[in-house]
Design a protein around this motif. Structure first.
Motif, PDB file in Angstrom:
ATOM      1  N   UNK A  99       0.840  -1.198   0.000  1.00  0.00           N
ATOM      2  CA  UNK A  99       0.000   0.000   0.000  1.00  0.00           C
ATOM      3  C   UNK A  99       0.875   1.249   0.000  1.00  0.00           C
ATOM      4  N   UNK A 100       1.963   1.209   0.747  1.00  0.00           N
ATOM      5  CA  UNK A 100       2.943   2.304   0.722  1.00  0.00           C
ATOM      6  C   UNK A 100       4.332   1.694   0.623  1.00  0.00           C
ATOM      7  N   UNK A 101       5.025   2.034  -0.430  1.00  0.00           N
ATOM      8  CA  UNK A 101       6.422   1.629  -0.530  1.00  0.00           C
ATOM      9  C   UNK A 101       7.266   2.507   0.390  1.00  0.00           C
TER      10      UNK A 101
ATOM     11  N   UNK B 215       4.988  -2.587   5.860  1.00  0.00           N
ATOM     12  CA  UNK B 215       5.629  -3.874   6.122  1.00  0.00           C
ATOM     13  C   UNK B 215       5.964  -3.876   7.599  1.00  0.00           C
ATOM     14  N   UNK B 216       5.360  -4.795   8.347  1.00  0.00           N
ATOM     15  CA  UNK B 216       5.378  -4.718   9.795  1.00  0.00           C
ATOM     16  C   UNK B 216       6.085  -5.936  10.366  1.00  0.00           C
TER      17      UNK B 216
ATOM     18  N   UNK C  68      15.569   6.993  -2.110  1.00  0.00           N
ATOM     19  CA  UNK C  68      14.683   6.146  -2.901  1.00  0.00           C
ATOM     20  C   UNK C  68      14.605   6.653  -4.327  1.00  0.00           C
ATOM     21  N   UNK C  69      14.653   5.710  -5.248  1.00  0.00           N
ATOM     22  CA  UNK C  69      14.495   6.066  -6.650  1.00  0.00           C
ATOM     23  C   UNK C  69      13.020   6.077  -6.993  1.00  0.00           C
ATOM     24  N   UNK C  70      12.698   6.813  -8.000  1.00  0.00           N
ATOM     25  CA  UNK C  70      11.327   6.806  -8.478  1.00  0.00           C
ATOM     26  C   UNK C  70      10.599   8.085  -8.182  1.00  0.00           C
TER      27      UNK C  70
ATOM     28  N   UNK D 287       9.376  10.143  -4.590  1.00  0.00           N
ATOM     29  CA  UNK D 287      10.245   9.943  -3.439  1.00  0.00           C
ATOM     30  C   UNK D 287      11.475  10.828  -3.516  1.00  0.00           C
ATOM     31  N   UNK D 288      12.253  10.653  -4.548  1.00  0.00           N
ATOM     32  CA  UNK D 288      13.507  11.384  -4.661  1.00  0.00           C
ATOM     33  C   UNK D 288      13.224  12.882  -4.668  1.00  0.00           C
ATOM     34  N   UNK D 289      13.742  13.540  -3.655  1.00  0.00           N
ATOM     35  CA  UNK D 289      13.591  14.986  -3.580  1.00  0.00           C
ATOM     36  C   UNK D 289      12.285  15.448  -2.991  1.00  0.00           C
TER      37      UNK D 289
END
Length: 1108
Positions: free
Chosen positions: A495-497, A520-521, A503-505, A508-510
């Motif tokens: 649901x959320x990376x 992820x728990x 992080x690339x993509x 995220x970046x910037x």
């Protein structure tokens, strides 16, 4: 009879038999009872059969035989007849009569046709080996040219003929058999087709449908709407069979049996001889979106071996007419399913009818216990029953906080699509069970909970509570993942990376404001029930979405169970309940200590407005949670003593409770990330994501916003960081966190540990409008932290000289001793006053002096309050000593009033007294009566203490400005032939009375300055309103040419020594004779209280003397 006659012919198998050939081509019906008005002869050519009794008043044509007849075929054959395009054949069949057929024998019954009077025979349909060896039911059969048989338990089969001619005959035959291989025929009809062949749900009689129970109309449509959903996980051994019309060749097996775990837990496993197929009941699929299931075909074990050819794959088909015709939905290719795979199929429009059934069928296999296959978690879902938003009915119990505030329908299938391994293993209970929680603790495959497809809107919230085994020991194995799917479960994504600094993509970046952890728990991070609230982004709400919580536990051992509670996916409550309540149907149910105000949850008591933790004892109660960290010295000493040290293998985060930040200004702390020299306890970072992120949240952690990213390579040594709060971070409830995005468990090289880090002296505070001053007498009337940011190496104690309390620095801490104030607003009229004592009458080295400093940037950079100014320096207003205080001048308590220079003027100025070096066990010092103020006029003229904005004047001085109460002496005269009198010379440093080499300067003894260190002579205050001059005799003796800074300065002060003004400078490049000095008094020195001093800033010690 003529060919065009329409009357049907009958054969009564229950009475006398006349099986002669009837050459008319009327429709032929074989009944088990004589119908009224029937006089026609039977239309059988050659029967090898005998009548058999069935129900009362019912008889059929039975083929029993015995083993001795097994060498001859048994059959029944019709006469030749004309078969048209719209003809059909319909009959009832029973095989075995309740007993199993003989295995490993070709004892099947064939339906064949001949168009040449029986010379050659062909199967009505080539793949029509439809009479099952283990099918015991009476069946109606309808044959269609290109379709295969469909068996319906306790009903009949129907088929439309595939071959048309003017002389077609049919026969049912069995070539091999034993005594137990019985079969029987009944209710045979060959004639004109009924409308739509009665949709497979009725008997055709003279072109008219006689519908089965529950069906009606000319085509036998359902009387009422049929069910539209199948959700079968094959876990309940007593319930799953009701979902299916026919299961042949298969059985439900445990996870350790058959092909193993397919999805989770038990599965439906097909391994038997005969036929292998699974057929559903008829469903109303008008609004069905999809069919989905998990499947495995063959594998690596003997109980699930690989098939050899395409024919041994599995076909999924659908029928809209009760199984008469089957249409292909999908082929599960034999070699593509050697491991469990998820299959999702959208229904074509042709399969969306009020009466559609499905079947999974394996056309060919090599026999029992070969080419096995298994299916699990079959879901056929109708959009009519889909819940767009899970419905929750809140019920407020009498004791709100001891019981759940509402009962979530967690197990209602209207909300959940699939639940795998729900519950606990036998004799075990969940560590923190609640009445409304779902617990996943069984280990038959992966554990998961999958919602139905939901129609979402951007801004919706997904809220739930999670507990992973109540475990506090971190484990990276088998985390719980929260995922979503836009293609009904074909593919899943978090649901959320994780959105980290590196992080690339896109997104995220910037884009620092979106930095966040993935959904992820891990075990150890959720030892207690933890509420998690996620705001649905626009990209996630763009399509119908299903969610799943999954713990991939099938390949792990001893994986702790996890619990889900309070799942809510819908419109958000106001302000997301401020992160302090459960949102239920748009209403906030607030946590204990919070109350609903304007729709959201607000603390019952005001939040704290300041937080400061030095980590020397217990953690401050204002920390919400420390994860992966503890008080220690793993990265050494950051500022003083211990620090908050993070080295845990799991999440590393320090998070505060919400604070009232409306009137505070900054976050300040010491930080270190890795080190150059601390070894494995504080290793050097290697990647950007090993840096730190400092964030704030206005909703208790639902959304986090960046304050600053701390670069991973810039903090190998301790540094102080000050961050001014942006306007958005100033709310009644703002929480803060320090968070390391990635470390050991996420690095690509697990053998290498990630950089540890530490925090110290965490401060969240300082008013926006800084106070203009303070006063501290160290008498216990004020807490130290009220005015002092930090005191290191000092404590309030009884002074060795005054026997009064003061702030005394005598601790041996091995690092600088200092007292540092908070920030204050310094204006042009602000001054600083304090009393100081050093050494308890025991002087110590000048290198161990105490510096008075100021900082304008929260303590990052420090400067002397008063910089030294001596000849030949130009540009300074006065020649003066610096604000470095040595023990020689402060062996006794002395008041210091400091005129603050322009450089200190700021709304945020802090001060500190610091002793960088000292001798262990010695070199103590103390301060008292510290005042920072602007209210006392003329700084009390340097002759009084500023107390609460008013001057408390020294003895002999009074009034608002501390002026002389009585006139002071106007003359000071001293020939230094007698002892120095402190009333005349209150301060004498570096001088003694005597004669140098017996030489007399004027008369008697002189005052000789010859020692190292400070050389200064200060007079008492005099009334100089009428004074004309200062005069004295002087001789300068030196070796070599001294520097200009060795000059002798004659200065005066009209404000009690706060500031000194130059009257004259005496610079001698070489030794002099006795000089008579007369300096006229400037008018600025002609006041009623003026003092004078002679001061030599620097000297060559014993190589230079001054005689006065």
């Amino acid at each position: 009879m003529h060919r065009n006659e329409s009357r049907p012919s009958y054969v009564n198998l229950g009475g006398s038999h006349n099986l002669g050939l009837r050459r008319h081509l009327r429709p032929l019906t074989l009944r088990s009872r004589a119908e009224k008005g029937s006089t026609q002869r039977p239309a059988w050519l050659r029967p090898n059969a005998q009548p058999s009794g069935g129900k009362e008043n019912s008889r059929s044509n039975s083929f029993t035989g015995d083993s001795k007849l097994a060498s001859s075929m048994r059959y029944v054959e019709t006469q030749s007849m004309q078969i048209g395009a719209s003809y059909m054949i319909q009959f009832s069949l029973v095989m075995g009569c309740g007993q199993k057929y003989t295995p490993h024998m070709d004892n099947q019954v064939k339906l064949e046709y001949s168009t040449n009077h029986g010379l050659t025979w062909h199967l009505v349909q080539e793949v029509s080996l439809f009479f099952l060896k283990n099918a015991f039911q009476v069946c109606r059969v309808v044959r269609n040219l290109h379709q295969q048989v469909f068996t319906m338990p306790h009903d009949e089969h129907e088929e439309e003929l595939s071959t048309r001619s003017s002389a077609t005959r049919f026969r049912w035959s069995q070539s091999y058999y034993t005594a137990q291989d019985e079969w029987a025929l009944d209710s045979i009809y060959i004639g004109q087709q009924c409308p739509n062949m009665c949709s497979g749900h009725g008997s055709c009689d003279h072109g008219v449908c006689r519908c089965d129970q529950g069906y009606q109309g000319t085509e036998c449509h359902p009387e009422a709407a049929l069910p539209s959903t199948i959700m079968s996980d094959f876990e309940n051994p007593n319930a799953w069979e009701s979902d299916w019309q026919e299961v042949i060749g298969g059985e439900v097996v445990k996870p350790e049996e058959g092909c193993g775990v397919i999805s989770s837990g038990s599965s439906l496993y097909f391994s038997k001889a005969g036929k292998r197929r699974l057929v559903s009941w008829d469903l109303d699929t008008s609004w069905v979106d999809f069919v989905q299931f998990y499947m495995q075909i063959g594998g690596e074990s003997a109980a699930c071996n690989k098939p050899d050819s395409r024919e041994e794959g599995i076909l999924l088909q659908y029928s809209n007419n009760g199984g008469i015709q089957w249409h292909l939905l999908a082929e599960m290719y034999f070699s593509d399913f050697s491991k469990p795979r998820f299959v999702y199929l959208e229904l074509p429009a042709a399969a969306k009818t009020p009466c559609t059934s499905f079947r999974w069928w394996q056309p060919v296999f090599s026999g029992e216990d070969y080419d096995q296959w298994a299916v699990d978690d079959i879901i056929i879902l109708s959009e009519k029953q889909k819940q767009i938003i899970p419905v929750v009915n809140p019920t407020l119990p009498q004791n709100f906080y001891e019981k759940p505030a509402f009962d979530y329908p967690m197990n209602q299938m209207s909300v959940w699509l699939m639940l795998a391994n729900e519950g606990m293993v036998k004799n075990e209970t969940f560590c923190s069970a609640t009445p409304s929680a779902m617990v996943f603790g069984k280990s038959d495959g992966d554990r998961f909970a999958v919602t139905r497809d939901l129609t979402l809107k951007p801004g919706y919230v997904l809220q739930f509570k999670l507990n992973i085994g109540c475990a506090n020991q971190f484990s990276s194995a088998a985390p719980v993942l929260l995922q979503y799917s836009h293609d009904a479960g074909m593919s899943w994504f978090l649901v959320k990376e994780g959105c980290y600094p590196a992080s690339a993509g896109k997104g995220c970046e910037g884009n620092s404001r979106e930095l966040s952890e993935p959904t992820l728990y891990h075990t150890g991070d959720f030892e207690e029930w933890t509420r998690i609230t996620i705001v649905i982004p626009r990209s996630l709400a763009s399509s119908k979405t299903r969610f799943r919580w999954i713990q991939e536990s099938s390949s792990q051992k001893n994986v702790p169970p996890f619990g889900l509670d309070g799942v809510y996916i819908s419109e958000p409550c106001p302000s997301y309940c401020s992160g302090h309540g459960d949102c239920v149907s748009g209403v906030c149910f607030c946590d204990l200590g919070y109350t609903a105000t304007q729709g959201t949850c607000v603390s019952v008591v005001p939040n704290h407005s300041e937080m400061f933790d030095r980590f020397e004892g217990k953690l401050s109660p204002l920390w919400y949670k420390i994860t992966g960290g503890q008080i220690g010295t793993g990265c050494g000493t950051l500022n003083d003593g211990k620090s908050l040290y993070f080295s845990g293998p799991g999440k590393r985060e320090a998070r505060t409770i919400p604070l009232d930040t409306r009137n505070i200004r900054l976050v300040q702390f010491y930080v270190q990330i890795g080190s150059k020299t601390s070894g494995i306890t504080c290793i050097k970072p290697r990647a950007r994501n090993e840096g730190l992120v400092v964030q704030y949240s206005n909703d208790n952690g639902i959304l986090w916003h960046l304050l600053r990213e701390l670069d991973f390579m810039s903090f190998l040594e301790p540094q102080i960081i000050s961050i001014d709060l942006p306007r958005e971070a100033k709310t009644p409830a703002t929480a803060f966190r320090w968070w390391q995005p990635q470390h050991g468990k996420l690095l690509l090289t697990p053998r290498k540990h990630s950089a540890q880090w530490a925090l110290d002296d965490v401060l969240i505070g300082m008013n926006d409008s800084s106070q203009t001053g303070f006063q501290d007498k160290f008498d216990g009337s004020l807490a130290l932290q009220a005015n002092w940011y930090r005191i290191q190496g000092g404590q309030v104690n009884t002074d060795c000289l005054s026997m009064d309390t003061a702030l005394i620095f005598n601790e041996n801490i091995g690092k600088p001793r200092y007292a540092e104030t908070w920030d204050f607003h310094v204006s042009a009229s602000t001054f600083l006053q304090f009393e100081m004592s050093m050494g308890c009458s025991k002087p110590f080295s000048d290198s161990h002096g105490v510096q008075l400093q100021y900082s304008l940037n929260n303590g990052r950079d420090w400067h002397l309050v008063t910089a030294e100014c001596v000849p030949p320096t130009i540009g300074c207003l006065h020649y003066t000593e610096s604000s470095i205080y040595t023990s020689e001048r402060f062996q006794n308590w002395k008041r210091i009033t400091v005129y603050l220079p322009l450089s200190t003027i700021s709304p945020r100025t802090r001060f500190r007294w610091i002793q960088a070096n000292y001798t262990m066990g010695a070199d103590s010092w103390a301060i008292d009566n510290v005042v920072l103020a602007s209210g006392c006029p003329w700084m009390c003229s340097g002759r009084g203490i500023c107390d609460a904005g008013r001057c408390v004047c020294d003895r002999g001085f009074g009034g608002t400005y501390c002026v002389p109460v009585v006139p002071l002496p106007s003359i000071l005269k001293d020939d230094f032939n007698g002892n120095l009198h402190p009333d005349l010379w209150p301060e004498v440093y570096g001088a003694e009375r005597g004669n140098l080499n017996g030489e007399t300067i004027k008369s008697g003894t002189s005052l000789i300055f010859k020692g190292e260190g400070l050389r200064m002579l200060i007079s008492r205050d005099l009334d100089c309103t009428n004074t004309m001059y200062v005069q004295f005799s002087l001789r300068f003796i030196a070796k070599g040419t001294p520097e200009r800074s060795h000059s002798i300065l004659l200065q005066f002060s009209a404000n009690g020594g706060i500031t000194w003004h130059l009257m004259d400078e005496f610079y001698f490049p070489q030794m002099t004779n006795i000089l008579f000095i007369n300096v006229p008094l400037p008018y600025t020195a002609q006041t009623n209280a003026t003092r004078f001093r002679l001061w030599q800033p620097y000297n060559n010690g014993k190589n230079a003397h001054v005689l006065l």
